[in-house]
Motif scaffolding. Structure first.
Motif, PDB file in Angstrom:
ATOM      1  N   UNK A   8       0.807  -1.160   0.034  1.00  0.00           N
ATOM      2  CA  UNK A   8       0.142  -0.040   0.204  1.00  0.00           C
ATOM      3  C   UNK A   8       0.837   1.293   0.238  1.00  0.00           C
ATOM      4  N   UNK A   9       0.380   2.402  -0.527  1.00  0.00           N
ATOM      5  CA  UNK A   9       1.050   3.689  -0.291  1.00  0.00           C
ATOM      6  C   UNK A   9       2.325   3.588  -1.263  1.00  0.00           C
ATOM      7  N   UNK A  10       2.520   2.575  -2.134  1.00  0.00           N
ATOM      8  CA  UNK A  10       3.738   2.834  -2.936  1.00  0.00           C
ATOM      9  C   UNK A  10       4.909   1.961  -2.167  1.00  0.00           C
ATOM     10  N   UNK A  11       4.188   1.351  -0.790  1.00  0.00           N
ATOM     11  CA  UNK A  11       5.502   0.618  -0.309  1.00  0.00           C
ATOM     12  C   UNK A  11       4.887  -0.820   0.292  1.00  0.00           C
ATOM     13  N   UNK A  12       5.725  -1.542   0.875  1.00  0.00           N
ATOM     14  CA  UNK A  12       5.094  -2.797   1.302  1.00  0.00           C
ATOM     15  C   UNK A  12       5.582  -2.959   2.793  1.00  0.00           C
ATOM     16  N   UNK A  13       4.784  -3.650   3.694  1.00  0.00           N
ATOM     17  CA  UNK A  13       5.049  -3.855   5.000  1.00  0.00           C
ATOM     18  C   UNK A  13       4.440  -5.088   5.536  1.00  0.00           C
ATOM     19  N   UNK A  14       5.003  -5.690   6.408  1.00  0.00           N
ATOM     20  CA  UNK A  14       4.231  -7.136   6.885  1.00  0.00           C
ATOM     21  C   UNK A  14       3.589  -6.888   8.194  1.00  0.00           C
ATOM     22  N   UNK A 143      -5.391   4.119   7.488  1.00  0.00           N
ATOM     23  CA  UNK A 143      -6.167   5.141   7.882  1.00  0.00           C
ATOM     24  C   UNK A 143      -6.044   5.521   9.334  1.00  0.00           C
ATOM     25  N   UNK A 144      -5.881   7.204   9.482  1.00  0.00           N
ATOM     26  CA  UNK A 144      -5.551   7.380  10.895  1.00  0.00           C
ATOM     27  C   UNK A 144      -6.465   8.482  10.971  1.00  0.00           C
ATOM     28  N   UNK A 145      -6.842   8.923  12.234  1.00  0.00           N
ATOM     29  CA  UNK A 145      -7.777   9.994  12.268  1.00  0.00           C
ATOM     30  C   UNK A 145      -8.202  10.327  13.915  1.00  0.00           C
ATOM     31  N   UNK A 146      -8.582  11.541  14.033  1.00  0.00           N
ATOM     32  CA  UNK A 146      -9.143  11.948  15.367  1.00  0.00           C
ATOM     33  C   UNK A 146     -10.630  12.331  15.250  1.00  0.00           C
ATOM     34  N   UNK A 147     -11.418  12.471  16.417  1.00  0.00           N
ATOM     35  CA  UNK A 147     -12.562  12.713  16.234  1.00  0.00           C
ATOM     36  C   UNK A 147     -12.706  14.263  16.579  1.00  0.00           C
ATOM     37  N   UNK A 148     -13.710  15.057  15.994  1.00  0.00           N
ATOM     38  CA  UNK A 148     -14.007  16.299  16.480  1.00  0.00           C
ATOM     39  C   UNK A 148     -15.520  16.735  16.814  1.00  0.00           C
ATOM     40  N   UNK A 149     -15.696  17.851  17.472  1.00  0.00           N
ATOM     41  CA  UNK A 149     -17.354  17.858  17.791  1.00  0.00           C
ATOM     42  C   UNK A 149     -18.229  17.461  16.502  1.00  0.00           C
ATOM     43  N   UNK A 150     -17.858  17.980  15.279  1.00  0.00           N
ATOM     44  CA  UNK A 150     -18.740  17.510  13.911  1.00  0.00           C
ATOM     45  C   UNK A 150     -18.936  15.988  13.807  1.00  0.00           C
ATOM     46  N   UNK A 151     -17.977  15.279  14.516  1.00  0.00           N
ATOM     47  CA  UNK A 151     -18.101  13.717  14.144  1.00  0.00           C
ATOM     48  C   UNK A 151     -16.989  13.029  14.573  1.00  0.00           C
ATOM     49  N   UNK A 152     -17.121  11.541  14.423  1.00  0.00           N
ATOM     50  CA  UNK A 152     -15.943  10.695  14.289  1.00  0.00           C
ATOM     51  C   UNK A 152     -15.160  10.393  13.109  1.00  0.00           C
ATOM     52  N   UNK A 153     -13.768  10.520  13.407  1.00  0.00           N
ATOM     53  CA  UNK A 153     -12.766  10.121  12.292  1.00  0.00           C
ATOM     54  C   UNK A 153     -12.781  11.486  11.254  1.00  0.00           C
ATOM     55  N   UNK A 154     -13.220  12.438  11.743  1.00  0.00           N
ATOM     56  CA  UNK A 154     -13.312  13.431  10.264  1.00  0.00           C
ATOM     57  C   UNK A 154     -12.123  14.226   9.909  1.00  0.00           C
ATOM     58  N   UNK A 155     -11.019  14.149  10.999  1.00  0.00           N
ATOM     59  CA  UNK A 155     -10.021  14.766  10.543  1.00  0.00           C
ATOM     60  C   UNK A 155      -8.567  13.643  10.733  1.00  0.00           C
ATOM     61  N   UNK A 156      -7.936  13.365   9.630  1.00  0.00           N
ATOM     62  CA  UNK A 156      -7.121  12.314   9.622  1.00  0.00           C
ATOM     63  C   UNK A 156      -5.983  12.327   8.396  1.00  0.00           C
ATOM     64  N   UNK A 157      -5.494  11.263   8.172  1.00  0.00           N
ATOM     65  CA  UNK A 157      -4.439  11.069   6.943  1.00  0.00           C
ATOM     66  C   UNK A 157      -4.257   9.813   6.625  1.00  0.00           C
ATOM     67  N   UNK A 158      -4.016   9.303   5.309  1.00  0.00           N
ATOM     68  CA  UNK A 158      -3.505   8.037   5.046  1.00  0.00           C
ATOM     69  C   UNK A 158      -2.147   8.124   5.372  1.00  0.00           C
ATOM     70  N   UNK A 159      -1.668   7.098   6.372  1.00  0.00           N
ATOM     71  CA  UNK A 159      -0.164   6.975   6.568  1.00  0.00           C
ATOM     72  C   UNK A 159       0.031   5.535   6.889  1.00  0.00           C
ATOM     73  N   UNK A 160       0.682   4.784   6.126  1.00  0.00           N
ATOM     74  CA  UNK A 160       1.285   3.435   6.524  1.00  0.00           C
ATOM     75  C   UNK A 160       2.092   3.174   7.479  1.00  0.00           C
ATOM     76  N   UNK A 161       1.741   2.217   8.350  1.00  0.00           N
ATOM     77  CA  UNK A 161       3.027   1.858   9.285  1.00  0.00           C
ATOM     78  C   UNK A 161       3.964   0.973   8.648  1.00  0.00           C
TER      79      UNK A 161
END
Ligand code: NAD
Ligand code: ZN
Length: 366
Positions: A8-14, A143-161
């Motif tokens: 994923x994300x042009x990389x691979x991991x296990x 998928x990574x994210x936090x919640x805000x008063x507007x709803x769950x997981x609305x602010x985040x980024x795609x970032x692979x481990x």
């Protein structure tokens, strides 16, 4: 040990799945640890059980674990905790080439992954998922994210481990209710795309949840492989393939919303009920046989999960639940996209399900 490669994300991991991974964390993480100090983020519950073995493993390899302990639960996925975490990482002089260890459930993984995505415009992280849900779902896919008063997981980024270590021993300290809730997501992979795995869950679900490590390893490894395959097909949610992962989630979220996102109904418990509803609704539409819907409910009940929404004691109408779905999907009128079944093991996205029909169906179920 099961090893599932994820590309994923042009990389691979296990994703490695086995017992004893946390006690040997330093060996597995060695390629990513270039400094003596290693930042580890966890929560207060996980720290009670798993801080010591991880710390010992790192110390034996000449590292010094540096700990940031979050409050337990969903409230940690907030702007406040994100800011505190990022400020702490900066105070620890974490740099772009460094790795952060995320030791915990989906909450710790989501918050740490997001902090890693934005720290110095992106540093590395390793997922050490300690709940069944995190092992089979949230630690895979980026998928990574936090919640805000507007709803769950609305602010985040795609970032692979860089690596995921799913230690089956961690599940030994997990409350049984969390274990059952996580198993709903395991059964989901069978229902949505793998009839043979659904059969396996029917036969082995109960023993796996009760702690049979061999069965748990298979359950986690097969779930991770299913998620990795689906996510690789549709990494940024553009083709619709990833939408299948939402099986049971539209109904489930409505039930979570109606119960106030409280301890009354855990996410996985809502998904379990939601999958039963999706199967019954598919039967009502003539897509699957009523016997298949009954089979879905039996498999979910065998995992110790509820299958009847009447047990929730809700006093609302089907329309009220459908309103939550409209709000959830930001639809303005009439129809909603739903994941329905053509058979057990073959889910599909119906983009235009009539809400009035869903409301009438829910009224019968309440
Ligand atoms: P969680 O992280 O809150 O963990 C559940 C509870 O179990 C917490 O109280 C935690 O402290 C405790 N716990 C964790 N591991 C333990 C262990 N080994 N022993 C004892 N107690 C332990 O919840 P979760 O169900 O793991 O994750 C839910 C979160 O995951 C939600 O915020 C959800 O949005 C997110 N999620 C993300 C994705 C994704 O793709 N990123 C996918 C699904 C869910
Ligand atoms: Zn889910």
């Amino acid at each position: 040990m099961a090893v599932i490669p994820v590309a994923l994300g042009g990389r691979s991991y296990e994703v490695r799945v086995e017992s004893g991974l946390l006690a040997d964390a330093a060996t597995h993480c060695a390629p990513f640890l270039r400094k003596t100090r290693v930042p580890v983020i966890t929560d207060e519950n996980v720290a009670q059980h798993w801080r010591e073995p991880v710390e010992r493993s790192l110390a034996a390899a000449g590292h010094e674990a540096r700990w940031h302990v979050l409050p337990a639960g969903e409230r940690a996925k907030s702007w406040t905790e994100l800011a505190r975490t990022v400020d702490w990482l900066l105070s620890e002089e974490v740099e772009r080439g460094d790795h952060i260890l995320a030791l915990g459930g989906g909450v710790v993984g989501d918050l740490t992954g997001f902090a890693a995505a934005i720290l110095k415009r992106g540093c590395g992280f390793v997922q050490l998922p300690t709940t069944l849900l995190a092992q089979v779902d949230s630690s895979v896919g980026g998928k990574t994210a936090i919640n805000t008063p507007a709803g769950k997981n609305l602010v985040g980024a795609f970032h692979q481990p860089s690596l995921v270590l799913a230690d089956l021993d961690a599940l030994g300290t997990l409350p049984q209710r969390e274990m059952r809730a996580g198993f709903a997501e395991v059964i989901k992979y069978g229902i949505l795309g793998d009839p043979e795995f659904f059969d396996w869950c029917e036969r082995n679900g109960h023993a796996a949840i009760s702690g049979d490590t061999d069965l748990l390893e298979q359950a986690v490894a097969r779930s991770v492989a299913a998620k990795a395959r689906i996510v690789a097909e549709d990494e940024r949610e553009t083709t619709g393939a990833r939408a299948l992962l939402n099986l049971g989630h539209t109904f489930g979220h409505a039930l979570e919303a109606q119960t106030g996102f409280s301890d009354r109904l855990l996410h996985g418990e809502g998904v379990a009920l939601g999958m039963v509803l999706a199967a019954r609704y598919s039967a009502r539409r003539g897509l699957i046989a009523p016997d298949d819907a009954a089979r879905v409910a039996t498999a979910i009940a065998a995992a110790g999960l509820q299958t009847e929404i009447s047990t929730l004691g809700l006093t609302c109408t089907g329309t009220a639940l459908a309103d939550h779905m409209m709000h959830d999907k930001k639809m303005d009128a009439g129809t909603l996209p739903f994941i329905l079944l053509r058979s057990i093991g073959a889910a599909f996205l119906d983009r235009e399900v009539a809400l009035i029909d869903v409301s009438a169906f829910l009224d019968e179920q309440l």
